[in-house]
Design a protein around this motif. Structure first.
Motif, short mmCIF file in Angstrom:
data_model
loop_
_atom_site.label_atom_id
_atom_site.label_comp_id
_atom_site.label_asym_id
_atom_site.label_seq_id
_atom_site.Cartn_x
_atom_site.Cartn_y
_atom_site.Cartn_z
N VAL A 96 -19.26 8.56 -4.30
CA VAL A 96 -18.30 7.54 -4.72
C VAL A 96 -16.88 7.96 -4.33
O VAL A 96 -16.08 7.13 -3.90
CB VAL A 96 -18.41 7.24 -6.22
N ALA A 97 -16.59 9.23 -4.45
CA ALA A 97 -15.26 9.72 -4.03
C ALA A 97 -15.03 9.43 -2.54
O ALA A 97 -13.95 8.99 -2.15
CB ALA A 97 -15.12 11.21 -4.32
N ASP A 98 -16.05 9.65 -1.74
CA ASP A 98 -15.95 9.35 -0.30
C ASP A 98 -15.75 7.85 -0.07
O ASP A 98 -14.95 7.45 0.78
CB ASP A 98 -17.20 9.83 0.44
N LEU A 99 -16.48 7.03 -0.82
CA LEU A 99 -16.32 5.57 -0.71
C LEU A 99 -14.90 5.16 -1.08
O LEU A 99 -14.29 4.34 -0.39
CB LEU A 99 -17.33 4.86 -1.62
N VAL A 100 -14.37 5.72 -2.15
CA VAL A 100 -13.02 5.38 -2.61
C VAL A 100 -11.98 5.74 -1.54
O VAL A 100 -11.04 4.98 -1.32
CB VAL A 100 -12.72 6.04 -3.97
N VAL A 101 -12.16 6.85 -0.87
CA VAL A 101 -11.25 7.20 0.23
C VAL A 101 -11.29 6.11 1.30
O VAL A 101 -10.24 5.64 1.77
CB VAL A 101 -11.60 8.58 0.83
N LYS A 102 -12.47 5.67 1.67
CA LYS A 102 -12.61 4.63 2.69
C LYS A 102 -12.02 3.30 2.20
O LYS A 102 -11.38 2.58 2.97
CB LYS A 102 -14.07 4.44 3.06
N LEU A 103 -12.26 2.98 0.93
CA LEU A 103 -11.70 1.74 0.36
C LEU A 103 -10.18 1.77 0.39
O LEU A 103 -9.54 0.79 0.76
CB LEU A 103 -12.20 1.54 -1.07
N ASN A 104 -9.61 2.89 0.00
CA ASN A 104 -8.15 2.99 0.00
C ASN A 104 -7.56 2.95 1.40
O ASN A 104 -6.45 2.46 1.60
CB ASN A 104 -7.71 4.23 -0.78
N LEU A 106 -8.76 1.05 3.68
CA LEU A 106 -8.73 -0.38 3.97
C LEU A 106 -7.46 -1.02 3.44
O LEU A 106 -6.86 -1.87 4.10
CB LEU A 106 -9.93 -1.09 3.33
N ALA A 107 -7.05 -0.63 2.25
CA ALA A 107 -5.84 -1.19 1.65
C ALA A 107 -4.61 -0.85 2.46
O ALA A 107 -3.71 -1.67 2.63
CB ALA A 107 -5.68 -0.70 0.20
N ILE A 108 -4.58 0.34 3.00
CA ILE A 108 -3.45 0.77 3.83
C ILE A 108 -3.41 -0.05 5.12
O ILE A 108 -2.35 -0.44 5.59
CB ILE A 108 -3.55 2.28 4.16
N GLN A 109 -4.58 -0.34 5.67
CA GLN A 109 -4.67 -1.07 6.93
C GLN A 109 -4.49 -2.57 6.75
O GLN A 109 -4.22 -3.28 7.71
CB GLN A 109 -6.03 -0.81 7.59
N SER A 110 -4.66 -3.06 5.53
CA SER A 110 -4.59 -4.49 5.26
C SER A 110 -3.15 -4.99 5.37
O SER A 110 -2.23 -4.33 4.89
CB SER A 110 -5.14 -4.75 3.85
#
Length: 111
Positions: A96-104, A106-110
Protein backbone atom coordinates in the motif's frame (compact mmCIF):
# COMPACT_ATOMS: atom_id res chain seq x y z
CA UNK A 1 -25.83 27.66 -12.94
CA UNK A 2 -25.86 24.01 -13.73
CA UNK A 3 -22.46 22.38 -13.48
CA UNK A 4 -20.99 25.07 -11.25
CA UNK A 5 -19.31 22.38 -9.14
CA UNK A 6 -17.12 21.68 -12.14
CA UNK A 7 -15.84 25.25 -12.21
CA UNK A 8 -14.58 25.66 -8.65
CA UNK A 9 -10.93 26.67 -8.45
CA UNK A 10 -8.57 25.51 -5.76
CA UNK A 11 -6.46 28.01 -3.87
CA UNK A 12 -3.58 27.19 -6.22
CA UNK A 13 -5.68 27.98 -9.30
CA UNK A 14 -6.23 24.40 -10.40
CA UNK A 15 -9.76 23.25 -11.08
CA UNK A 16 -11.32 20.41 -9.21
CA UNK A 17 -14.60 18.55 -9.39
CA UNK A 18 -15.85 15.47 -11.16
CA UNK A 19 -15.01 16.73 -14.67
CA UNK A 20 -11.47 17.64 -13.65
CA UNK A 21 -10.88 14.40 -11.78
CA UNK A 22 -12.12 12.06 -14.51
CA UNK A 23 -8.64 11.51 -16.04
CA UNK A 24 -7.24 11.20 -12.52
CA UNK A 25 -9.93 8.64 -11.64
CA UNK A 26 -9.00 6.64 -14.74
CA UNK A 27 -5.33 6.72 -13.72
CA UNK A 28 -6.15 5.63 -10.17
CA UNK A 29 -8.33 2.84 -11.59
CA UNK A 30 -5.40 1.72 -13.77
CA UNK A 31 -3.13 1.48 -10.71
CA UNK A 32 -5.72 -0.45 -8.70
CA UNK A 33 -6.31 -2.78 -11.65
CA UNK A 34 -2.57 -3.40 -11.93
CA UNK A 35 -2.42 -4.12 -8.21
CA UNK A 36 -5.54 -6.33 -8.41
CA UNK A 37 -5.46 -7.34 -4.74
CA UNK A 38 -8.18 -9.98 -5.11
CA UNK A 39 -6.87 -11.55 -8.32
CA UNK A 40 -10.04 -10.67 -10.25
CA UNK A 41 -8.15 -9.90 -13.48
CA UNK A 42 -10.36 -6.93 -14.43
CA UNK A 43 -10.87 -6.45 -18.14
CA UNK A 44 -9.55 -9.85 -19.14
CA UNK A 45 -11.72 -12.39 -20.92
CA UNK A 46 -12.16 -14.60 -17.87
CA UNK A 47 -11.98 -11.75 -15.36
CA UNK A 48 -14.26 -9.19 -13.82
CA UNK A 49 -15.35 -5.99 -15.60
CA UNK A 50 -12.54 -3.59 -16.52
CA UNK A 51 -13.89 -1.01 -14.06
CA UNK A 52 -14.02 -3.47 -11.15
CA UNK A 53 -12.26 -1.08 -8.76
CA UNK A 54 -13.96 2.16 -9.90
CA UNK A 55 -15.90 2.57 -6.64
CA UNK A 56 -12.60 2.66 -4.76
CA UNK A 57 -10.76 4.68 -7.41
CA UNK A 58 -13.24 7.57 -7.40
CA UNK A 59 -12.88 8.64 -3.75
CA UNK A 60 -9.11 8.22 -3.98
CA UNK A 61 -9.02 10.45 -7.07
CA UNK A 62 -11.29 12.97 -5.34
CA UNK A 63 -8.90 13.18 -2.39
CA UNK A 64 -5.94 13.59 -4.73
CA UNK A 65 -7.75 16.29 -6.68
CA UNK A 66 -8.96 18.19 -3.63
CA UNK A 67 -6.01 17.79 -1.26
CA UNK A 68 -3.17 17.10 -3.69
CA UNK A 69 -2.08 14.10 -1.63
CA UNK A 70 -3.39 10.83 -0.26
CA UNK A 71 -2.11 8.84 2.71
CA UNK A 72 -2.02 5.13 3.52
CA UNK A 73 -4.62 5.59 6.25
CA UNK A 74 -7.00 7.19 3.74
CA UNK A 75 -6.52 4.40 1.20
CA UNK A 76 -7.13 1.82 3.93
CA UNK A 77 -10.24 3.69 5.10
CA UNK A 78 -11.72 3.76 1.60
CA UNK A 79 -10.93 0.09 1.13
CA UNK A 80 -12.45 -0.84 4.49
CA UNK A 81 -15.65 0.99 3.58
CA UNK A 82 -16.18 -1.25 0.56
CA UNK A 83 -14.61 -4.54 1.62
CA UNK A 84 -14.64 -4.54 5.42
CA UNK A 85 -10.86 -4.91 5.55
CA UNK A 86 -7.92 -2.66 4.84
CA UNK A 87 -5.94 -2.86 1.65
CA UNK A 88 -2.82 -3.14 3.82
CA UNK A 89 -4.16 -6.37 5.29
CA UNK A 90 -4.50 -7.83 1.80
CA UNK A 91 -1.36 -6.67 -0.03
CA UNK A 92 0.90 -5.73 2.91
CA UNK A 93 1.86 -2.40 4.43
CA UNK A 94 4.67 -2.02 1.90
CA UNK A 95 2.36 -2.80 -1.01
CA UNK A 96 0.00 0.00 0.00
CA UNK A 97 2.90 2.36 0.70
CA UNK A 98 4.16 1.72 -2.83
CA UNK A 99 0.66 2.34 -4.23
CA UNK A 100 0.39 5.61 -2.29
CA UNK A 101 3.69 6.81 -3.78
CA UNK A 102 2.32 6.11 -7.27
CA UNK A 103 -1.01 7.78 -6.44
CA UNK A 104 0.73 10.89 -5.17
CA UNK A 105 2.83 11.02 -8.33
CA UNK A 106 -0.43 11.13 -10.28
CA UNK A 107 -1.52 14.17 -8.29
CA UNK A 108 1.74 15.94 -9.08
CA UNK A 109 1.33 15.18 -12.78
CA UNK A 110 -2.34 16.17 -12.85
CA UNK A 111 -3.14 19.60 -14.33
Amino acid sequence: MEGIEHQILRHDGRMHGSEQSRPLTESVLRLLTELDPYGLTPGEADGSPADEYILEAKPMADLLSEEGVIRVVQVDSIWREWFGETLSSIVSDQGVADLVVKLNQLAIQSP
